[in-house]
Design a protein around this motif. Structure first.
Motif, PDB file in Angstrom:
ATOM      1  N   SER A 112       0.807  -1.061  -0.093  1.00  0.00           N
ATOM      2  CA  SER A 112      -0.138   0.034  -0.138  1.00  0.00           C
ATOM      3  C   SER A 112       0.937   1.408   0.066  1.00  0.00           C
ATOM      4  O   SER A 112       2.023   1.153   0.162  1.00  0.00           O
ATOM      5  CB  SER A 112      -0.939   0.280   1.402  1.00  0.00           C
ATOM      6  OG  SER A 112      -0.063   0.004   2.423  1.00  0.00           O
ATOM      7  N   GLY A 113       0.231   2.242  -0.129  1.00  0.00           N
ATOM      8  CA  GLY A 113       0.964   3.774   0.001  1.00  0.00           C
ATOM      9  C   GLY A 113       1.527   3.924   1.416  1.00  0.00           C
ATOM     10  O   GLY A 113       2.813   4.388   1.485  1.00  0.00           O
ATOM     11  N   THR A 114       1.191   3.874   2.414  1.00  0.00           N
ATOM     12  CA  THR A 114       1.290   3.981   3.690  1.00  0.00           C
ATOM     13  C   THR A 114       2.496   3.034   3.925  1.00  0.00           C
ATOM     14  O   THR A 114       3.374   3.560   4.647  1.00  0.00           O
ATOM     15  CB  THR A 114       0.316   3.961   4.779  1.00  0.00           C
ATOM     16  OG1 THR A 114       0.522   4.487   5.595  1.00  0.00           O
ATOM     17  CG2 THR A 114      -0.264   2.471   5.321  1.00  0.00           C
ATOM     18  N   ASN A 117       5.754   4.297   2.300  1.00  0.00           N
ATOM     19  CA  ASN A 117       6.207   5.224   2.964  1.00  0.00           C
ATOM     20  C   ASN A 117       6.814   5.037   4.522  1.00  0.00           C
ATOM     21  O   ASN A 117       7.586   5.785   4.988  1.00  0.00           O
ATOM     22  CB  ASN A 117       5.111   6.548   3.603  1.00  0.00           C
ATOM     23  CG  ASN A 117       4.760   7.321   1.860  1.00  0.00           C
ATOM     24  OD1 ASN A 117       5.758   7.453   1.233  1.00  0.00           O
ATOM     25  ND2 ASN A 117       3.818   7.682   1.761  1.00  0.00           N
ATOM     26  N   HIS A 143       0.568  11.418   3.768  1.00  0.00           N
ATOM     27  CA  HIS A 143       1.496  10.387   3.486  1.00  0.00           C
ATOM     28  C   HIS A 143       0.986   8.965   3.666  1.00  0.00           C
ATOM     29  O   HIS A 143       1.777   7.957   3.560  1.00  0.00           O
ATOM     30  CB  HIS A 143       2.683  10.711   3.957  1.00  0.00           C
ATOM     31  CG  HIS A 143       3.453  11.718   3.262  1.00  0.00           C
ATOM     32  ND1 HIS A 143       3.933  11.804   1.905  1.00  0.00           N
ATOM     33  CD2 HIS A 143       3.981  12.886   3.783  1.00  0.00           C
ATOM     34  CE1 HIS A 143       4.432  13.073   1.497  1.00  0.00           C
ATOM     35  NE2 HIS A 143       4.407  13.620   2.869  1.00  0.00           N
ATOM     36  N   GLY A 144      -0.032   9.024   4.499  1.00  0.00           N
ATOM     37  CA  GLY A 144      -0.714   7.631   5.115  1.00  0.00           C
ATOM     38  C   GLY A 144      -1.055   7.560   6.346  1.00  0.00           C
ATOM     39  O   GLY A 144      -0.907   8.608   7.356  1.00  0.00           O
ATOM     40  N   GLU A 193       5.100  15.639  -1.394  1.00  0.00           N
ATOM     41  CA  GLU A 193       4.146  15.186  -2.304  1.00  0.00           C
ATOM     42  C   GLU A 193       4.040  16.203  -3.394  1.00  0.00           C
ATOM     43  O   GLU A 193       3.723  17.349  -3.274  1.00  0.00           O
ATOM     44  CB  GLU A 193       2.694  15.329  -1.396  1.00  0.00           C
ATOM     45  CG  GLU A 193       1.620  14.393  -1.914  1.00  0.00           C
ATOM     46  CD  GLU A 193       0.391  14.624  -1.279  1.00  0.00           C
ATOM     47  OE1 GLU A 193       0.541  15.215  -0.035  1.00  0.00           O
ATOM     48  OE2 GLU A 193      -0.785  14.163  -1.857  1.00  0.00           O
ATOM     49  N   GLU A 198      -4.950  14.866  -1.335  1.00  0.00           N
ATOM     50  CA  GLU A 198      -5.961  15.023  -0.466  1.00  0.00           C
ATOM     51  C   GLU A 198      -6.012  16.273   0.111  1.00  0.00           C
ATOM     52  O   GLU A 198      -6.926  16.528   0.979  1.00  0.00           O
ATOM     53  CB  GLU A 198      -5.396  13.859   0.950  1.00  0.00           C
ATOM     54  CG  GLU A 198      -5.055  12.459   0.464  1.00  0.00           C
ATOM     55  CD  GLU A 198      -6.417  11.762  -0.026  1.00  0.00           C
ATOM     56  OE1 GLU A 198      -7.448  11.792   0.352  1.00  0.00           O
ATOM     57  OE2 GLU A 198      -6.334  11.322  -1.521  1.00  0.00           O
ATOM     58  N   ASP A 226       6.722  11.499  -2.721  1.00  0.00           N
ATOM     59  CA  ASP A 226       5.704  10.561  -2.436  1.00  0.00           C
ATOM     60  C   ASP A 226       4.543  10.683  -3.821  1.00  0.00           C
ATOM     61  O   ASP A 226       4.130  11.607  -3.967  1.00  0.00           O
ATOM     62  CB  ASP A 226       4.819  10.812  -1.560  1.00  0.00           C
ATOM     63  CG  ASP A 226       3.678   9.963  -1.067  1.00  0.00           C
ATOM     64  OD1 ASP A 226       3.099   9.460  -1.959  1.00  0.00           O
ATOM     65  OD2 ASP A 226       3.046  10.092  -0.058  1.00  0.00           O
ATOM     66  N   VAL A 228       2.674   8.196  -4.634  1.00  0.00           N
ATOM     67  CA  VAL A 228       1.446   7.203  -4.516  1.00  0.00           C
ATOM     68  C   VAL A 228       0.302   7.779  -5.297  1.00  0.00           C
ATOM     69  O   VAL A 228      -0.221   6.916  -5.906  1.00  0.00           O
ATOM     70  CB  VAL A 228       1.142   7.033  -2.934  1.00  0.00           C
ATOM     71  CG1 VAL A 228      -0.018   6.329  -2.737  1.00  0.00           C
ATOM     72  CG2 VAL A 228       2.297   6.498  -2.310  1.00  0.00           C
ATOM     73  N   GLN A 229      -0.162   8.833  -5.137  1.00  0.00           N
ATOM     74  CA  GLN A 229      -1.384   9.306  -5.846  1.00  0.00           C
ATOM     75  C   GLN A 229      -0.926   9.759  -7.399  1.00  0.00           C
ATOM     76  O   GLN A 229      -1.951   9.846  -8.407  1.00  0.00           O
ATOM     77  CB  GLN A 229      -1.926  10.490  -5.028  1.00  0.00           C
ATOM     78  CG  GLN A 229      -3.503  10.841  -5.688  1.00  0.00           C
ATOM     79  CD  GLN A 229      -4.408  11.434  -4.711  1.00  0.00           C
ATOM     80  OE1 GLN A 229      -5.235  12.157  -4.997  1.00  0.00           O
ATOM     81  NE2 GLN A 229      -4.273  10.994  -3.388  1.00  0.00           N
ATOM     82  N   LYS A 255      -1.258   2.805  -5.131  1.00  0.00           N
ATOM     83  CA  LYS A 255      -2.545   3.019  -6.067  1.00  0.00           C
ATOM     84  C   LYS A 255      -2.650   2.538  -7.433  1.00  0.00           C
ATOM     85  O   LYS A 255      -2.668   1.344  -7.829  1.00  0.00           O
ATOM     86  CB  LYS A 255      -2.633   4.716  -5.876  1.00  0.00           C
ATOM     87  CG  LYS A 255      -3.395   5.056  -4.735  1.00  0.00           C
ATOM     88  CD  LYS A 255      -3.647   6.321  -4.626  1.00  0.00           C
ATOM     89  CE  LYS A 255      -4.144   7.294  -3.381  1.00  0.00           C
ATOM     90  NZ  LYS A 255      -5.423   6.790  -3.028  1.00  0.00           N
TER      91      LYS A 255
END
Ligand code: PLP
Length: 403
Positions: A112-114, A117, A143-144, A193, A198, A226, A228-229, A255
């Motif tokens: 997962s993203g978290t 990180n 960041h999670g 990020e 978010e 990061d 992730v998104q 993601k």
């Protein structure tokens, strides 16, 4: 309650009594998806312009992903990190190539993203010393939710219920001045990020990443981005940092690289690849054949079908379409590619999300004056047209009430 009876009976009640109270009560029970569309338990169809929050890069039930997962689960789903597997090796190579990590690059797989990180946090710790003790992160960044990633998250209201936090993290403004004022030889790492998803799809100021790279390099700090998104082509580049031409020390991804199958990764560049040594980190599931086969299929399809270019082009098309609607509730569109934030003149984002649902459109509200759009990267002219009609109708409904 079986799955079928949940669909038929009162699923709302079942959700309310059985699921942890961490999420709001969902408005729909979704039963299937195809392409950019999903269906609910009453048979209603919705255009999915959120894609599981920037996850379903290929939309729903894409044949390439279905085939890869079906074949892999019928062959070898999981082996633990005591053994290697071909999909894992192929994905590591593919991610290093797409990220431009160069010959020294390495990958740590997570789920997962978290978790990606968490691995990055450990990397940052490995760059600490008696005098180099500070980890910097940006105010407002996300960041999670696990304790390390949460400690890096620049939203006090998310951290406060779980204090004390993992120590050593300081938050700075996303400005060039804050970079100049805070980065010196006491900094071990800076987390960034590149577009704060978010927080409402908020980009960094012009030149921020370039200056962050110059200062962190000059002072021996790691620059950790990061993605992730923003990664996996969503912003119209494979990874958002690539717009700038800099090379970070590490990026985190999740993601969209899995297209719906849980996977995350820490990707390191150059010397940072040597910081985590044998025994420093681990995971049972991370990098298993099933998840990595899925990610290989997703990334190979994004590459073969030029979905990165499609994200760029469709993003421009969506911006133009939103401008054409001409709603007095909309002031502009932020973001890049197919990660867009529609900025509102009034705090009516929740009302617009609800109205959109009524018109068969899924979007979301990261805050009260932003609508986030993160559709599948496969969208074409039809989806843009369907979105425009449905979004215009939702805005008109809310305009009528808000006026
Ligand atoms: N980092 C960023 C930038 C994110 O947007 C998210 C999730 O929204 C995360 C990390 C956490 O990822 P996950 O929800 O997979 O743990």
């Amino acid at each position: 309650m079986t799955e079928t009876s949940a669909a038929a009976a009162d699923w709302r009640e079942a959700y309310a009594s059985n699921l942890m109270k961490t999420f709001s009560q969902p408005p729909l029970l979704l039963t299937r998806g195809e392409g950019s569309w999903v269906w609910d338990s009453d048979g209603n169809r919705y255009l999915d312009f959120l894609a599981g929050i920037a996850v379903n890069s290929l939309g729903h039930a894409h044949p390439a992903l279905v085939k890869a997962v079906s074949e892999q689960i019928a062959t070898l789903a999981h082996v633990s990190n005591l053994f290697a597997s071909a999909p894992q090796l192929a994905l590591a190579e593919r991610l290093l190539r797409l990220a431009g990590a160069g010959p020294g690059g390495r990958v740590f797989f997570a789920n997962s993203g978290t978790e990606a990180n968490e691995a990055a946090f450990k990397l940052a710790r490995r760059n600490q010393s008696a005098t180099r003790t500070r980890i910097l992160s940006l105010l407002g960044a996300f960041h999670g939710r696990t304790m390390g990633a949460l400690a890096l998250t620049g939203k006090a209201y998310l951290r406060e219920p779980f204090e004390p936090m993992v120590p050593g993290v300081e938050f700075i403004d996303s400005t060039l001045e804050a970079l100049e004022a805070n980065i010196d030889d006491t900094v071990a790492a800076l987390f960034v990020e590149p577009i704060k998803g978010e927080a409402g799809v908020v980009a960094l100021p012009e030149g921020f990443l370039e200056r962050a790279r110059a200062l962190t390099s000059a002072h021996g700090a790691l620059l950790i981005v990061d993605e992730v998104q923003t990664g996996a082509g969503r912003t119209g580049d494979w990874f958002a940092f690539q717009k700038t031409g800099i090379a970070p020390d590490a990026i985190t991804v999740a993601k969209g690289i899995g297209g719906g199958v849980p996977i995350g990764a820490l990707i390191t560049f150059g010397a940072a690849s040597e910081l985590l040594e044998r025994g420093h980190h681990g995971t049972t599931f991370g990098g298993n054949p099933l998840a990595t086969a899925a990610s290989n299929a997703v990334l190979a399809t994004i590459e073969a079908d030029d979905l990165v270019g499609n994200a760029r082009r469709r993003g421009e098309q969506l911006r133009a379409a939103i401008a054409t609607i001409g709603s007095p509730l909309v002031t502009g569109v932020r973001g890049a590619g197919l990660l867009l934030g529609v900025a509102l003149t009034q705090p009516v984002a929740d009302a617009i999300v609800a109205a959109a649902l009524e018109h068969g459109l899924i979007v979301n509200a990261p805050n009260e004056d932003t609508i986030r759009l993160a559709p599948p990267l496969i969208i074409g002219d039809d989806e843009v047209a369907e979105f425009t009609t449905r979004f215009a109708a939702a805005l008109a409904d809310v305009e009528a009430v808000a006026a």
